[in-house]
Design an enzyme around this catalytic site. Structure first.
Site, short mmCIF file in Angstrom:
data_model
loop_
_atom_site.label_atom_id
_atom_site.label_comp_id
_atom_site.label_asym_id
_atom_site.label_seq_id
_atom_site.Cartn_x
_atom_site.Cartn_y
_atom_site.Cartn_z
N ARG A 31 1.06 -1.43 -0.01
CA ARG A 31 -0.09 -0.02 0.31
C ARG A 31 0.72 0.73 -0.26
O ARG A 31 0.49 1.85 -1.07
CB ARG A 31 -1.04 -0.29 1.16
N HIS A 77 -8.31 -3.26 -8.13
CA HIS A 77 -8.15 -2.31 -6.40
C HIS A 77 -9.07 -2.32 -5.62
O HIS A 77 -9.78 -1.11 -5.71
CB HIS A 77 -7.31 -0.74 -6.64
N TYR A 121 -16.50 14.53 -14.17
CA TYR A 121 -16.13 15.91 -15.05
C TYR A 121 -14.50 15.65 -15.83
O TYR A 121 -14.96 16.46 -16.45
CB TYR A 121 -15.98 16.82 -13.95
#
Length: 808
Positions: A31, A77, A121
């Site tokens: 991680r 993931h 967006y």
């Protein structure tokens, strides 16, 4: 069927230890820390691979970020979409990453800490340099493992055709480990890799001839080559990162500081606010305005200064007190051979070189296998063309494709693969011209096989291939260095004269603790009259000072307050000042004793203090210049019930006189009081009788003719020549100053030294205030009780006596 409940009886510490150990191992390996080979954390690697796998590459159109995030979460993931999107956005931010790995259309955040637009967006694709991280991944160059649900495969590392860990750096925190690896210039890192390949024993000093140090995307000035060298040698080191600032002249004698580059990872908006807070909080009077003029063309912060303010001094102050200058600490931890390892520069380069040797070897094996397979097919086709009529006859005599292949294998000794290629051949290929093309292909395949075999059998050829490819990456993607490196860390010295504009002001402090500075204009407008003060209060200090000066305020609790004049509240002459307790915290029964102004603390002088219990102490003036002054500072260590009654500045005075409540006076040389530090209790100055205590102290100068005026609680006052008291030694009881009365004896309220031009002010319990000119009293001997200036029965007991200098 009944279900049997099962449980284990285990110690809690064992269970917690085991579970936390597993969790720690996961977050360390999978991680928070980057891999030493490709410089990527798992989430970053998965984002890049998902984009590559879906064809979202540099030469194609942009694609919605949400689609990529969905692919990453769904396939590789299984975590929150925000964590994936934040990691993806960071890879696209050119102020956080030296060579962007993701290109993004839309709002991807800013240096001011603004959040990026939502992923629905924005649009993204891999950058050109990301293609180098992923190049040859389809040639079995890296190991693949099943994804979280075994539905797909994902790479454990990327081929990484450039040293991404050093180029883009990394930062992360896991259990027990953290990492901070700064970004570097691509061309310098590649040069270091090439040097290390040519000379596997290259030292840090040799490597630093090509890799000068970090190169931050935000530029700036890096100071401390020793810190860089230490980091490269050990994995840990400290450097200073400073903004790039220029001083520009303005009209009217003003200057402005223009900042065009700021330190790495500094939030621009927060930094500008902190700079402006220095102005707002009056810590920095020289700044008139702070503006952010940054736009598309680049970063530009303007700090406009007041007239006649030295810009260099202001800049130094800002370097020291704001994020215009920060320290960066290397902590080069990476996952190396599945373990978190503190990496040196050599181990980082060696890990990358070993990875590249493995990548190029595996790629060469893949290409060689493919070339040999193709060579086998070409040989079969050439053989078939040489006996074309027989081949066609055999195929025509066959029942189906499988039968045709079997007949070709039996009749002409073709292999399965060759037979498949022959029967799949289109009719138009059966021409005489094809043989020449096949011969050309055979020649090129032979050459390729020879080259690939050479790479796999010769370490030198393998090294040359890697060097050639790295040189190609250098040529295509190298950019000029952005950060400037300076050898030494500059020592920042700040003088208050530089920081604070010089302004003449009138400073006042009252006995009850009201302080203020007043402009000379406001003072002149009132002609020095109508000073705002409570009726019960009186002026303890008034002086024409400069804003660059400092006053020391001494209190009865053995403390002093260090107060720069420029930080005093600017209040009109006719308005009440600000109470000292609102500037520094004071105890409820703590009152002001004395105030002294200082231009600097360089003079060969000392501060002498006296307590009610007769303790005296002396400390050097230079000890009173402090850096932190947000609270009262101890100057005399007092016993529980004791209090300080006197604080005086000793310059050329040679003797001290102490008067006690029971009318004893002692005179001794100041030399008998040793110089000690601030927090000491001092030494005994006068030997007191039971229930007696010291009330006053007077500094004596041999060159100045000085008399003593004594006032008692009954309203009696007397003047004595100082010669009435012989110079003795410290810690004596002294001699009497009044004739002892058996009934209603006089008790001394205070003793003051006068030269003749002063007024003695007496305050009584009935709020009567009497002014007594010192010149009105005639000198008498020690045994006289003096003359009454107040009637105790009608006016009340005298509670306080203070001296007032008469203005000429």
């Amino acid at each position: 069927m009944t279900q049997i409940e099962r449980f284990q009886d285990l110690p809690l510490e064992e269970v917690i230890g085991d579970r936390f150990g597993r969790y720690s191992k996961y977050i360390i390996q999978d991680r928070a820390l980057p891999d030493a080979r490709d410089g990527l954390k798992p989430v970053q690697r998965r984002i890049l691979y998902a984009m590559y796998h879906e064809g979202n590459t540099n030469e194609k159109a942009f694609r919605k970020s949400a689609k990529t995030v969905g692919n990453v979460i769904g396939n590789y993931h299984p975590h929150g979409d925000s964590s994936v999107y934040e990691a993806m956005v960071r890879l696209s931010q050119d102020w956080k990453i030296r060579h962007m790995l993701v290109e993004m259309h839309g709002n991807n955040g800013s240096m001011d800490g603004d959040s990026p637009a939502a992923m629905r967006y924005t649009e993204a694709r891999l950058s050109a340099i990301s293609g180098e991280l992923l190049r040859d991944i389809d040639k079995r160059t890296v190991d693949f493992i099943p994804n979280f649900d075994d539905s797909d495969m994902e790479p454990t590392v990327l081929p990484a055709r450039f040293p991404n860990l050093l180029v883009n750096g990394s930062t992360g925190i896991s259990a027990g480990y953290a990492t901070d690896i700064p970004p570097h210039a691509l061309h310098e890192v590649l040069d270091a890799v090439l040097m290390r390949m040519d000379n596997p024993d290259a030292t840090v000093d040799e490597l630093m001839k090509v890799i000068k140090g970090p190169d931050f995307p935000t530029g700036g000035i890096i100071q401390g080559v020793d810190g860089i060298k230490k980091a490269y040698e050990t994995g840990k080191g400290k450097i200073i990162v400073r903004s790039k600032a220029d001083i520009e002249p303005l009209k009217g004698g003003k200057e402005q500081i223009v900042i065009t580059e700021i330190p790495f990872e500094v939030n621009k908006a927060t930094m500008i606010k902190k700079i402006d807070d220095q102005r707002f909080d009056r810590k920095l009077d020289g700044i008139s305005e702070v503006r952010d003029e940054s736009d598309r063309s680049g970063l530009r912060i303007v700090i406009e200064l007041k007239k006649d303010v030295q810009a260099a001094g202001i800049l130094n102050y800002l370097y020291k007190n704001t994020d215009l200058q920060v320290s960066y600490n290397f902590n080069m931890v990476a996952i190396y051979k599945r373990r978190p390892t503190m990496m040196t520069l050599q181990t980082l380069l060696d890990a990358y070189i070993a990875h590249q040797k493995e990548i190029v070897t595996k790629r060469s094996e893949f290409d060689l296998h493919k070339a040999k397979d193709r060579m086998h097919i070409v040989e079969g086709l050439m053989k078939a063309l040489s006996i074309l009529d027989k081949v066609i006859k055999t195929i025509r005599a066959s029942k189906d494709k499988r039968d045709a292949k079997n007949n070709l294998i039996e009749s002409f000794s073709f292999s399965e693969a060759q037979a498949e290629a022959i029967v799949s051949l289109q009719l138009y290929r059966l021409t005489n011209t094809d043989i020449t093309e096949l011969q050309k292909e055979e020649a090129s395949l032979k050459k390729l096989i020879e080259e690939l075999t050479g790479i796999l059998t010769s370490a030198t050829k393998l090294k040359n291939v890697i060097k050639k490819e790295l040189a190609g990456v250098r040529k295509q993607f190298a950019e000029p260095r952005r950060s400037v490196i300076e050898e030494k860390i500059e020592e920042i010295t700040i003088t208050r004269e530089v920081m604070i504009p010089s302004e003449e002001v009138v400073v006042t402090v009252t006995k009850e603790g009201y302080v203020k500075r007043t402009s000379t204009r406001s003072h002149a407008a009132s002609n020095g009259r109508d000073f705002a003060m409570k009726e019960s209060d009186h002026l303890l200090f008034e002086g024409n000072l400069n804003t660059q000066h400092t006053i020391l305020i001494f209190t009865t609790k053995g403390n002093f307050v260090y107060q720069p004049i420029n930080e005093l509240p600017d209040i009109k002459w006719k308005d009440l000042g600000q109470h000292l307790s609102s500037i520094v915290q004071l105890e409820s029964d703590e009152s002001i004793l004395a105030v002294y102004p200082f231009e600097n603390f360089d003079a060969d002088a000392s501060i002498l203090t006296v307590s009610q219990y007769g303790q005296v102490k002396r400390s050097a003036l230079k000890d009173y210049q402090v850096q932190r002054y947000s609270r009262a500072i101890k100057t005399m260590n007092l016993k529980k019930d004791d209090s300080m009654i006197f604080a005086g500045l000793v310059t050329k005075e040679t003797e001290l006189f102490i008067g006690t409540n029971h009318a004893y006076g002692v005179r001794f040389p100041i030399e008998e009081i040793p110089l000690t530090g601030l927090r000491t209790a001092g030494v005994k100055g006068v030997n007191l009788k039971d229930k007696d205590f010291a009330v006053s102290a007077v500094l004596l100068d041999a060159e100045i003719k000085q008399d003593l005026i004594l006032v008692t609680q009954r309203g009696a006052a007397k003047k004595m020549r100082i010669t009435e008291f012989e110079t003795g030694s410290r810690a004596k009881r002294g001699v009497v100053m009044l004739r002892e009365l058996k009934s209603n004896p006089h008790r001394v309220i205070s003793v003051h030294g006068v030269t003749g031009g002063e007024e003695i002010i007496l305050e009584t319990a009935k709020n009567i205030r009497l002014t007594l000119p010192a010149a009105n009293l005639k000198p008498v001997d020690r045994y006289s009780n003096g003359s009454f200036v107040l009637d105790e029965s009608s006016d009340g007991k005298v509670l306080d006596v203070y001296l007032k200098q008469v203005k000429e």
